[in-house]
Design a protein around this motif. Structure first.
Motif, PDB file in Angstrom:
ATOM      1  N   GLY A   1       0.828  -1.199   0.000  1.00 43.41           N
ATOM      2  CA  GLY A   1       0.000   0.000   0.000  1.00 43.41           C
ATOM      3  C   GLY A   1       0.865   1.253   0.000  1.00 43.41           C
ATOM      4  O   GLY A   1       1.989   1.255   0.511  1.00 43.41           O
ATOM      5  N   GLY A   2       0.341   2.329  -0.601  1.00 42.53           N
ATOM      6  CA  GLY A   2       1.067   3.587  -0.597  1.00 42.53           C
ATOM      7  C   GLY A   2       1.172   4.146   0.824  1.00 42.53           C
ATOM      8  O   GLY A   2       0.187   4.177   1.567  1.00 42.53           O
ATOM      9  N   ALA A   3       2.358   4.574   1.209  1.00 39.71           N
ATOM     10  CA  ALA A   3       2.581   5.080   2.562  1.00 39.71           C
ATOM     11  C   ALA A   3       1.942   6.454   2.741  1.00 39.71           C
ATOM     12  O   ALA A   3       1.784   7.215   1.785  1.00 39.71           O
ATOM     13  CB  ALA A   3       4.074   5.164   2.856  1.00 39.71           C
TER      14      ALA A   3
ATOM     15  N   SER B   1      -3.891  19.725   3.197  1.00 45.37           N
ATOM     16  CA  SER B   1      -2.514  20.053   3.554  1.00 45.37           C
ATOM     17  C   SER B   1      -2.111  19.528   4.930  1.00 45.37           C
ATOM     18  O   SER B   1      -2.076  20.239   5.925  1.00 45.37           O
ATOM     19  CB  SER B   1      -2.294  21.570   3.520  1.00 45.37           C
ATOM     20  OG  SER B   1      -0.909  21.843   3.488  1.00 45.37           O
ATOM     21  N   GLY B   2      -1.813  18.235   4.974  1.00 50.38           N
ATOM     22  CA  GLY B   2      -1.419  17.598   6.225  1.00 50.38           C
ATOM     23  C   GLY B   2      -0.937  16.190   5.942  1.00 50.38           C
ATOM     24  O   GLY B   2      -0.411  15.900   4.865  1.00 50.38           O
ATOM     25  N   THR B   3      -1.106  15.275   6.903  1.00 49.18           N
ATOM     26  CA  THR B   3      -0.682  13.889   6.741  1.00 49.18           C
ATOM     27  C   THR B   3      -1.832  13.070   6.169  1.00 49.18           C
ATOM     28  O   THR B   3      -2.888  12.935   6.795  1.00 49.18           O
ATOM     29  CB  THR B   3      -0.226  13.289   8.080  1.00 49.18           C
ATOM     30  OG1 THR B   3       0.863  14.053   8.596  1.00 49.18           O
ATOM     31  CG2 THR B   3       0.214  11.843   7.898  1.00 49.18           C
ATOM     32  N   SER B   4      -1.612  12.536   4.993  1.00 47.38           N
ATOM     33  CA  SER B   4      -2.669  11.784   4.305  1.00 47.38           C
ATOM     34  C   SER B   4      -2.789  10.380   4.885  1.00 47.38           C
ATOM     35  O   SER B   4      -1.934   9.916   5.653  1.00 47.38           O
ATOM     36  CB  SER B   4      -2.350  11.694   2.809  1.00 47.38           C
ATOM     37  OG  SER B   4      -1.186  10.907   2.593  1.00 47.38           O
ATOM     38  N   GLY B   5      -3.871   9.677   4.480  1.00 47.59           N
ATOM     39  CA  GLY B   5      -4.074   8.303   4.913  1.00 47.59           C
ATOM     40  C   GLY B   5      -3.291   7.311   4.074  1.00 47.59           C
ATOM     41  O   GLY B   5      -3.123   7.479   2.857  1.00 47.59           O
ATOM     42  N   ALA B   6      -2.799   6.266   4.734  1.00 48.01           N
ATOM     43  CA  ALA B   6      -2.035   5.223   4.043  1.00 48.01           C
ATOM     44  C   ALA B   6      -2.964   4.246   3.346  1.00 48.01           C
ATOM     45  O   ALA B   6      -4.043   3.912   3.856  1.00 48.01           O
ATOM     46  CB  ALA B   6      -1.157   4.479   5.036  1.00 48.01           C
ATOM     47  N   GLY B   7      -2.538   3.777   2.177  1.00 46.74           N
ATOM     48  CA  GLY B   7      -3.238   2.684   1.512  1.00 46.74           C
ATOM     49  C   GLY B   7      -2.863   1.354   2.137  1.00 46.74           C
ATOM     50  O   GLY B   7      -1.820   1.213   2.787  1.00 46.74           O
ATOM     51  N   ALA B   8      -3.712   0.350   1.949  1.00 46.38           N
ATOM     52  CA  ALA B   8      -3.482  -0.974   2.532  1.00 46.38           C
ATOM     53  C   ALA B   8      -2.745  -1.877   1.553  1.00 46.38           C
ATOM     54  O   ALA B   8      -2.926  -1.794   0.334  1.00 46.38           O
ATOM     55  CB  ALA B   8      -4.811  -1.617   2.917  1.00 46.38           C
TER      56      ALA B   8
END
Length: 338
Positions: A96-98, A256-263
């Motif tokens: 998953g994308g970090a 503009s912040g910390t996005s959610g990680a993909g699984a």
């Protein structure tokens, strides 16, 4: 089986002694079968009849700009009654994308095996960019379009993937990103005062329980109205929510912040048998089925011992070379002459 009608033949018509080994061996019969005679050939399929689920890694949402798109789910592949021939198969699980902080999201990785490829999800749109194409695509930045889902059929499995939703460019702060696409539906478009929801995934019970895989991440919102994660939160919410582990779902976008990680992705193989025939992955039993689950890279092996003189008619993979036949099993001829 040779049935010769009207003629009495001796063993020399069907075999001979090997002069080197002194063993009796069959030879090809080339005579007549008469009026009602026939030849019925019994042959092994050399394979294991399986149900197979493959899901690629989901993408992360993006986190740089006013309202960033949700990550697209990894492409999903599924098949029932797929024959996997005797061999050792390398299984690669797409990552998953970090999550990223005030940065562009990351595409999901491909999942491969059995000659098939599930395509990684596309990252969410950011700072004037469309959502990225992928197995399922990322949602668009608030003034951009969603990407295109690219997953098709592969290696005899049916593919599922959808596009991301487009963003909504209102009067600041009413800027809303699109949701990432899922295997079941595309991501929703952003609208006034509401970012787009992630697309729904697809539910399968191949593991023994109904689980949703490959849902999209929700879009980010400039005025705190994030999109929901697809399939009731299996995908990440559009406030930087992470996707549910090992489902190949997309992470949420954010302002503009910390996005959610993909699984990370997953591969699950199951077949009907009283005993485990293949090896590889984490094994479990679900009723009549043997289940192999891969959440990390590995090897799925169908041993040579499974290739035999015939398969039974019950569809339970009970080769005549093993001891788990039941009384009602019959050998299937090839071609089928009944």
């Amino acid at each position: 089986v040779h049935f010769i009608d009207g003629t009495a033949l001796d063993a020399s018509s069907f075999g001979e002694t090997d002069p080197t080994t002194n063993q009796w061996k069959p030879i090809e019969y080339d005579g007549s079968y008469g009026t009602n005679g026939f030849y019925q050939k019994y042959g092994g399929t050399g394979g294991l009849v399986c149900d197979v689920l493959m899901v690629a890694g989901g993408a992360s949402g993006s986190g740089i700009g006013g309202a960033c798109g949700g990550g697209g789910a990894g492409g999903l592949l599924y098949a029932t009654d797929l024959t996997i021939n005797t061999d050792a198969y390398s299984i690669v699980i797409g990552e998953g994308g970090a999550a990223t902080t005030v940065a562009v999201g990351i595409d999901g990785g491909d999942t491969t095996g059995f000659g098939a490829t599930a395509i990684g999800g596309g990252k969410g749109g950011y700072s004037g960019n469309n959502g990225a194409n992928g197995g399922s695509a990322g949602g668009g930045y608030y003034n951009n379009s969603g990407g295109t889902g690219t997953q098709g059929d592969s290696g005899g499995l049916t593919g599922f993937g959808n596009g991301g939703g487009s963003g909504y460019d209102g009067t600041n702060p009413d800027d809303q990103a699109g949701g990432g696409g899922g295997a079941g539906t595309g991501g929703s478009n952003g609208v006034s005062n509401q970012a787009g929801d992630g697309g729904d995934g697809k539910a399968y019970s191949i593991s023994g329980a109904s689980v949703v895989y490959a849902a999209g991440g929700g879009g980010g919102s400039r005025n705190s109205n994030p999109g929901a994660g697809g399939s009731a939160g299996v995908g990440g919410e559009g406030d930087g929510g992470d996707a549910t582990a090992s489902t190949g779902s997309g992470g949420g976008g954010i302002r503009s912040g910390t996005s959610g990680a993909g699984a990370d992705g997953i591969v699950i193989v199951r077949y009907k048998s009283a005993t485990f025939i293949a090896t590889g992955g984490t094994t479990s039993t679900d009723g009549d089925y043997k289940v192999h689950t891969f959440t990390a890279d590995g090897t799925f092996t169908v041993p040579e011992g499974h290739e035999s003189i015939g398969h039974d008619s019950s569809g339970n993979n009970n080769d005549f070379a093993v001891t788990n036949l039941v009384a009602t099993d019959q050998m299937e001829d090839s071609p089928t002459n009944n």
